[in-house]
Design a protein around this motif. Structure first.
Motif, mmCIF file in Angstrom:
data_model
loop_
_atom_site.group_PDB
_atom_site.id
_atom_site.type_symbol
_atom_site.label_atom_id
_atom_site.label_comp_id
_atom_site.label_asym_id
_atom_site.label_seq_id
_atom_site.Cartn_x
_atom_site.Cartn_y
_atom_site.Cartn_z
ATOM 1 N N TRP A 1 0.746 -1.121 0.009
ATOM 2 C CA TRP A 1 -0.179 -0.078 0.011
ATOM 3 C C TRP A 1 0.694 1.298 0.030
ATOM 4 O O TRP A 1 0.705 2.385 -0.782
ATOM 5 C CB TRP A 1 -0.972 0.079 1.102
ATOM 6 C CG TRP A 1 -1.671 1.291 1.598
ATOM 7 C CD1 TRP A 1 -2.625 1.867 0.561
ATOM 8 C CD2 TRP A 1 -1.152 2.408 2.264
ATOM 9 N NE1 TRP A 1 -2.850 3.213 0.856
ATOM 10 C CE2 TRP A 1 -1.945 3.505 2.158
ATOM 11 C CE3 TRP A 1 -0.270 2.404 3.502
ATOM 12 C CZ2 TRP A 1 -2.263 4.586 2.774
ATOM 13 C CZ3 TRP A 1 -0.110 3.488 4.077
ATOM 14 C CH2 TRP A 1 -0.889 4.517 3.795
ATOM 15 N N HIS B 1 -4.601 4.750 -7.010
ATOM 16 C CA HIS B 1 -4.592 3.481 -7.743
ATOM 17 C C HIS B 1 -5.835 2.630 -7.005
ATOM 18 O O HIS B 1 -6.423 2.756 -5.928
ATOM 19 C CB HIS B 1 -3.215 2.533 -7.103
ATOM 20 C CG HIS B 1 -3.085 1.351 -7.872
ATOM 21 N ND1 HIS B 1 -3.883 0.280 -7.788
ATOM 22 C CD2 HIS B 1 -2.316 1.225 -8.956
ATOM 23 C CE1 HIS B 1 -3.470 -0.740 -8.560
ATOM 24 N NE2 HIS B 1 -2.609 -0.424 -9.255
ATOM 25 N N LYS B 2 -6.404 1.846 -8.153
ATOM 26 C CA LYS B 2 -7.547 1.164 -7.692
ATOM 27 C C LYS B 2 -7.291 0.314 -6.486
ATOM 28 O O LYS B 2 -8.461 -0.216 -5.947
ATOM 29 C CB LYS B 2 -8.299 0.441 -8.815
ATOM 30 C CG LYS B 2 -7.466 -0.772 -9.239
ATOM 31 C CD LYS B 2 -8.203 -1.409 -10.624
ATOM 32 C CE LYS B 2 -7.290 -2.668 -11.143
ATOM 33 N NZ LYS B 2 -8.170 -3.190 -12.145
ATOM 34 N N TRP B 3 -6.059 -0.391 -6.280
ATOM 35 C CA TRP B 3 -5.804 -1.385 -5.319
ATOM 36 C C TRP B 3 -5.503 -0.454 -4.161
ATOM 37 O O TRP B 3 -5.363 -1.131 -2.880
ATOM 38 C CB TRP B 3 -4.989 -2.384 -5.765
ATOM 39 C CG TRP B 3 -5.751 -3.339 -6.603
ATOM 40 C CD1 TRP B 3 -5.352 -3.202 -7.843
ATOM 41 C CD2 TRP B 3 -6.555 -4.206 -6.354
ATOM 42 N NE1 TRP B 3 -5.984 -4.143 -8.697
ATOM 43 C CE2 TRP B 3 -6.715 -4.829 -7.727
ATOM 44 C CE3 TRP B 3 -7.339 -4.903 -5.523
ATOM 45 C CZ2 TRP B 3 -7.791 -5.729 -7.809
ATOM 46 C CZ3 TRP B 3 -8.071 -5.818 -5.573
ATOM 47 C CH2 TRP B 3 -8.457 -6.258 -6.631
ATOM 48 N N PRO C 1 -8.278 -0.948 -0.922
ATOM 49 C CA PRO C 1 -8.469 -2.376 -0.269
ATOM 50 C C PRO C 1 -7.184 -2.936 0.263
ATOM 51 O O PRO C 1 -7.150 -3.697 1.106
ATOM 52 C CB PRO C 1 -9.027 -3.066 -1.668
ATOM 53 C CG PRO C 1 -9.467 -2.297 -2.522
ATOM 54 C CD PRO C 1 -8.713 -0.882 -2.393
ATOM 55 N N THR C 2 -6.042 -2.520 -0.286
ATOM 56 C CA THR C 2 -4.681 -2.831 0.237
ATOM 57 C C THR C 2 -4.591 -2.401 1.819
ATOM 58 O O THR C 2 -4.242 -3.014 2.858
ATOM 59 C CB THR C 2 -3.675 -2.706 -0.527
ATOM 60 O OG1 THR C 2 -3.743 -3.259 -2.028
ATOM 61 C CG2 THR C 2 -2.282 -3.102 -0.203
ATOM 62 N N THR D 1 -6.925 -4.038 4.291
ATOM 63 C CA THR D 1 -6.427 -5.263 4.375
ATOM 64 C C THR D 1 -5.224 -5.284 5.489
ATOM 65 O O THR D 1 -5.026 -6.004 6.378
ATOM 66 C CB THR D 1 -5.929 -5.992 3.484
ATOM 67 O OG1 THR D 1 -7.057 -6.188 2.291
ATOM 68 C CG2 THR D 1 -5.417 -7.364 3.498
#
Length: 127
Positions: free
Chosen positions: A56, A63-65, A68-69, A72
């Motif tokens: 992250w 960034h699209k992740w 969520p990263t 998490t």
């Protein structure tokens, strides 16, 4: 670097140092195979937290992740600390160094999650 990134990266690097020193036998949770096995049972969870947190920290903000990263990483970090604190309570043990580190792992992700939710809701935040 933003406050939340500093907190998470320092925590993740701290976990890397902890596991490196543990693997080298420089630090230990104590005597007994049972206690050492309990400690090593955290390694996969901590490793996932480290990977998620450092990934992250390297992702671009949009960034699209990224979100969520980040979530998490916070969840894995919180879970590791909460499991350890739960053990200390059940085992009825008090060692300030272990309690403080694991309270950090429990509370830091909660603080960052709350700050992130406030920021998304448009409320003032310091993180």
């Amino acid at each position: 670097m933003k406050t939340r990134k500093v907190f998470l990266v320092i925590t993740d690097l701290g976990l890397v140092v902890y596991w490196t020193l543990t693997a080298c036998g420089i630090i230990s949770v104590g005597e007994g195979e049972w206690l050492k096995a309990w400690n090593w049972s955290f390694f996969p969870l901590d490793l996932l937290a480290i990977i998620a947190g450092l990934t992250w920290s390297l992702l671009p903000k949009q960034h699209k992740w990224a979100t969520p990263t980040y979530a998490t990483a916070l969840a894995f970090t919180h879970a590791a600390g909460l499991m350890a604190i739960s053990f200390f309570v059940l085992y009825a043990t008090w060692d300030a160094s272990w309690w403080l580190v694991n309270l950090w792992l429990v509370l830091m992700p909660l603080g960052l999650a709350i700050a992130s939710m406030r920021k998304r809701a448009g409320q003032p935040t310091t993180a």
